[in-house]
Design an enzyme around this catalytic site. Structure first.
Site, short mmCIF file in Angstrom:
data_model
loop_
_atom_site.label_atom_id
_atom_site.label_comp_id
_atom_site.label_asym_id
_atom_site.label_seq_id
_atom_site.Cartn_x
_atom_site.Cartn_y
_atom_site.Cartn_z
N PRO A 125 64.12 53.84 6.06
CA PRO A 125 64.00 53.90 6.96
C PRO A 125 62.36 53.85 7.31
O PRO A 125 61.46 54.41 6.51
CB PRO A 125 64.24 55.30 7.49
CG PRO A 125 65.25 55.68 6.62
CD PRO A 125 65.12 54.90 5.24
N GLU A 126 61.73 52.94 8.15
CA GLU A 126 60.28 52.95 8.60
C GLU A 126 60.10 53.65 9.73
O GLU A 126 60.97 54.34 10.43
CB GLU A 126 60.03 51.37 8.72
CG GLU A 126 60.58 50.54 7.34
CD GLU A 126 60.03 49.04 7.25
OE1 GLU A 126 59.26 48.73 8.11
OE2 GLU A 126 60.76 48.42 6.68
#
Length: 278
Positions: free
Chosen positions: A2-3
């Site tokens: 996840p960014e």
């Protein structure tokens, strides 16, 4: 992994639902997931604490408590945070469960077990999580062409690798680095010191613009988030280049190509992102 847009989505979904709730009990099934303090102390110190609010810093999530203690979490590759009814079926790799006083549970699952929690007390300095080493947020007014040039303008390192450096700008990962470079017309393997002033200006403008765009496209209701088990809310349909190697460029229709930059796969358009620059 996840960014920033995905982590921000998790915060926006979960924060309104847990504010003001009391942590009645904490169960740690995998002690290694609590990097600091020990799992036993982690559970003891959190029991009875009231949740104040949540925050995000780069790719880190923080749960602030009314005592001014704070839980810091990094999801790493496959971490997932879900707020569920107590009788909701547990994910196979659920490692931590926070039992809340409204009968629900905040659960952390992680298939690869790389995600980590830290509990930092009000009087403690956080020398554990790495948050203090992060650079500015992509939405800070300090993010200017001058800022980028001052950090990377003399570097021979590729601009793609520079964008992934969390100690300069926090939160950009492989996916959105590709999207940002495509929108600015910059070839991923360009040495940072080869960029000209106009390209630094485009980068400084496009970084917050692209991340804001994908945060908005990630918008999801708590019900939808739970139904997808916090995994299928990514904005894949809106990605222009990442994961689309072999497809036509959405701008010029040339075939998108894939190269490896700094050990990471990078997708680009050979016509819109020329190696020699704009």
């Amino acid at each position: 992994m996840p960014e920033l847009p995905e982590v921000e989505t998790i915060k926006r979904v979960i924060e309104p639902q847990i504010q003001g709730l009391v942590i009645e009990n904490v169960t740690v099934k995998r002690p290694e997931v609590t990097a600091y303090p020990t799992a036993e102390e982690f559970c003891q110190r959190l029991t009875g604490q009231t949740i104040s609010h949540m925050a995000r810093r780069g790719k880190f999530l923080m749960i602030h408590l009314e005592s001014n203690d704070r839980i810091i979490l990094h999801l790493r590759m496959t971490g997932c945070l879900l707020l569920t009814p107590a009788d909701y079926p547990q994910e196979k790799h659920t490692h931590i469960i926070f039992s809340l006083d409204d009968g629900r549970e905040l659960r952390f699952s992680d298939t690869r077990r790389f995600g980590r929690f830290w509990l930092i007390g009000e009087q403690e300095t956080d020398t554990y999580s790495g948050v203090s080493k992060l650079g500015i947020e992509p939405f800070d007014t300090e993010l200017t062409a001058e800022y980028l040039h001052s950090h990377w303008g003399k570097r021979k390192k590729t601009i793609k690798e520079c964008l992934l450096e969390q100690n300069t700008i926090a939160g950009i990962g492989n996916i959105y680095a590709d999207e940002i470079l495509f929108m600015t017309g910059i070839y991923p393997s360009r040495p940072a010191n080869s960029l000209i002033s106009a390209e630094w200006e485009r980068l400084a403008s496009m970084i917050p613009q692209q991340l804001s765009y994908f945060i908005e496209k990630n918008r999801i209701t708590p019900k939808e988030y739970l139904q997808t088990k916090g995994k299928d809310y990514r904005n894949t349909p809106f990605l222009q280049v990442y994961g689309h190697q072999g497809n036509p460029c959405p701008k010029c229709r040339k075939t998108l190509c894939r190269i490896v930059v700094g050990g990471r796969g990078s997708v680009y358009c050979p016509a819109c992102q020329r190696p020699c620059g704009a």
